[in-house]
Design an enzyme around this catalytic site. Structure first.
Site, short mmCIF file in Angstrom:
data_model
loop_
_atom_site.label_atom_id
_atom_site.label_comp_id
_atom_site.label_asym_id
_atom_site.label_seq_id
_atom_site.Cartn_x
_atom_site.Cartn_y
_atom_site.Cartn_z
N GLU A 48 11.06 38.22 56.27
CA GLU A 48 10.84 36.99 57.05
C GLU A 48 10.58 35.83 56.10
OE1 GLU A 48 7.76 37.05 59.94
OE2 GLU A 48 8.61 38.71 61.08
N GLN A 106 34.27 28.44 60.53
CA GLN A 106 34.32 28.94 61.91
C GLN A 106 34.18 27.75 62.86
OE1 GLN A 106 32.13 32.61 62.79
NE2 GLN A 106 31.60 32.75 60.61
N HIS A 139 34.49 21.24 55.79
CA HIS A 139 35.79 21.92 55.84
C HIS A 139 36.74 21.25 56.82
CE1 HIS A 139 38.66 25.13 55.43
NE2 HIS A 139 38.59 25.42 56.72
N ASP A 181 48.09 24.30 50.77
CA ASP A 181 48.63 24.65 52.08
C ASP A 181 48.87 23.37 52.88
OD1 ASP A 181 46.09 23.90 53.25
OD2 ASP A 181 45.34 25.87 52.68
N LYS A 204 52.48 28.32 52.47
CA LYS A 204 52.26 29.76 52.44
C LYS A 204 52.44 30.34 53.83
CE LYS A 204 47.22 29.31 52.91
NZ LYS A 204 45.92 29.44 52.24
N ASP A 230 41.52 21.28 46.81
CA ASP A 230 41.09 21.93 48.04
C ASP A 230 39.58 21.77 48.18
OD1 ASP A 230 41.41 23.22 50.43
OD2 ASP A 230 42.22 25.08 49.60
N ASP A 234 37.09 30.65 47.73
CA ASP A 234 36.26 31.81 48.00
C ASP A 234 36.61 32.96 47.04
OD1 ASP A 234 34.67 33.80 49.03
OD2 ASP A 234 35.24 33.49 51.11
N THR A 235 37.62 33.75 47.39
CA THR A 235 37.98 34.87 46.51
C THR A 235 39.04 34.48 45.48
OG1 THR A 235 39.66 35.62 48.09
CG2 THR A 235 37.45 36.56 48.31
N ALA A 236 39.61 33.28 45.60
CA ALA A 236 40.56 32.70 44.64
C ALA A 236 41.92 33.36 44.64
CB ALA A 236 39.98 32.70 43.22
#
Length: 339
Positions: A48, A106, A139, A181, A204, A230, A234-236
């Site tokens: 907590e 999201q 975003h 993109d 893409k 961009d 994130d994961t590239a």
């Protein structure tokens, strides 16, 4: 000028180095020492979040500096609980400075029976007692409309343009700005316009989520130094693949300018081993040791811009003036000199 006391800063644990840098920068602006409010933000044994503010904040204009980056849920709860502590301590006004707004991806329902988590988080923030938001490169710009409180969304493009003008001085005629993109064309076009360069797009196509079937370059990049732009890396995987496609299309070198370096999982290893000569990110998310030690990753500070944004908010003057490269040039003069 609005009759307020001096602005006071408080920070969660998400990005303490950035919070301290903002305080130092504000000290330069104010000609007096500006520090972080003395507080503890820690965990009980069951994880907590507990907050205790040691200084009197009654009637003060408070600014909470907290990115909702990894671990996103912990950092979000810290932000909300700090806001509640300040509200119950009779702070005059509470502004959340959120350099990286998590859950921003999201922002819509992509399939049936899925949430719009960005709107849920916006509701939670507004209900916590926070009265306005200062953030960087949302975003999607429409997320500002998810909030029922004022949102000032700063942009990295003016700072990136200063960096490009500094590092590519004398060879801008060979530079092409690239959107990775179709959805990011507006962001890439904005930087291209600021530095006076051509624009290209990497289109893409995905067979299924997380898997890129094909990439095509729209525009001529032969013999050009390409700059991919961009907001989030994130994961590239997509970024490194786009760099390869550009080199195959004839680009002499590829650089990337990304606002928020999430860089999770294998990202740093991919970037280190990629054909990209450099990846430039901001410090909106606290960099890991792996990021700091990567030979081709460079970090641009956002503290000068956020410090000025906080001061403008406190004084009741224009924050949109920070959208202009001309406004930021003197603020970043120590880093880039005259460009």
């Amino acid at each position: 000028m609005i009759d307020r006391t001096e602005p006071k800063l408080i920070s969660g644990n998400a990005n303490i180095p950035l919070a301290k840098a903002i305080a130092r920068r504000m000290s330069l602006h104010r000609g007096m020492s500006v520090g972080l409010v003395d507080a503890r933000v820690e965990r009980f044994n069951d994880q907590e979040v507990f907050v205790e503010v040691y200084e009197n904040v009654r009637g003060e204009d408070m600014f909470i500096i907290q990115s909702t980056s990894n671990p996103a849920n912990d950092n979000l709860m810290e932000l909300l609980i700090i806001a509640d502590a300040l509200k119950r301590s009779s702070a005059s006004r509470i502004t959340a400075v959120i350099p990286y707004f998590g859950y921003a991806r999201q922002d819509r329902r992509t399939k049936a029976r899925t949430p719009i988590s960005a709107k849920l988080v916006a509701n939670m923030i507004a209900q916590s007692g926070i009265e306005r938001i200062l953030t960087l490169d949302l975003h999607a710009a429409q997320i500002q409309g998810f909030f029922d409180i004022p949102v000032d969304n700063l942009y990295a493009a003016p700072v990136f343009s200063l960096d490009v003008l500094h590092h590519f001085k004398g060879r801008l005629q060979d530079v092409t700005v690239v959107s990775p993109d179709v959805g990011g064309v507006a962001r890439a076009r904005e930087l291209a316009k600021r530095i006076g360069c051509a624009l290209a797009i990497v289109d893409k196509r995905r067979e299924k989520p997380g898997e890129i079937a094909e990439m095509t370059v729209i525009g001529d990049v032969r013999g050009k130094s390409c700059i991919i732009v961009d907001d989030i890396c994130d994961t590239a995987g997509t970024l490194c693949k786009a760099a390869e496609v550009l080199v195959e299309a004839g680009a002499t070198e590829v650089h990337s300018y990304i606002t928020h370096g999430v860089l999770s999982g294998p990202a740093v290893e991919r970037i280190t081993n990629s054909v990209m000569k450099s990846l430039v990110i901001t410090d909106s998310i606290a960099p890991t040791e792996a990021v700091k030690s990567a030979h081709n990753i460079r970090i641009v500070p956002t503290a000068p811009m956020f410090a000025q944004g906080i001061l403008n908010t406190w004084k009741g003057t224009s924050v949109s003036s920070l959208f202009d490269t001309e406004t930021l040039t003197p603020i970043y003069e120590g880093l880039y000199g005259e460009v």
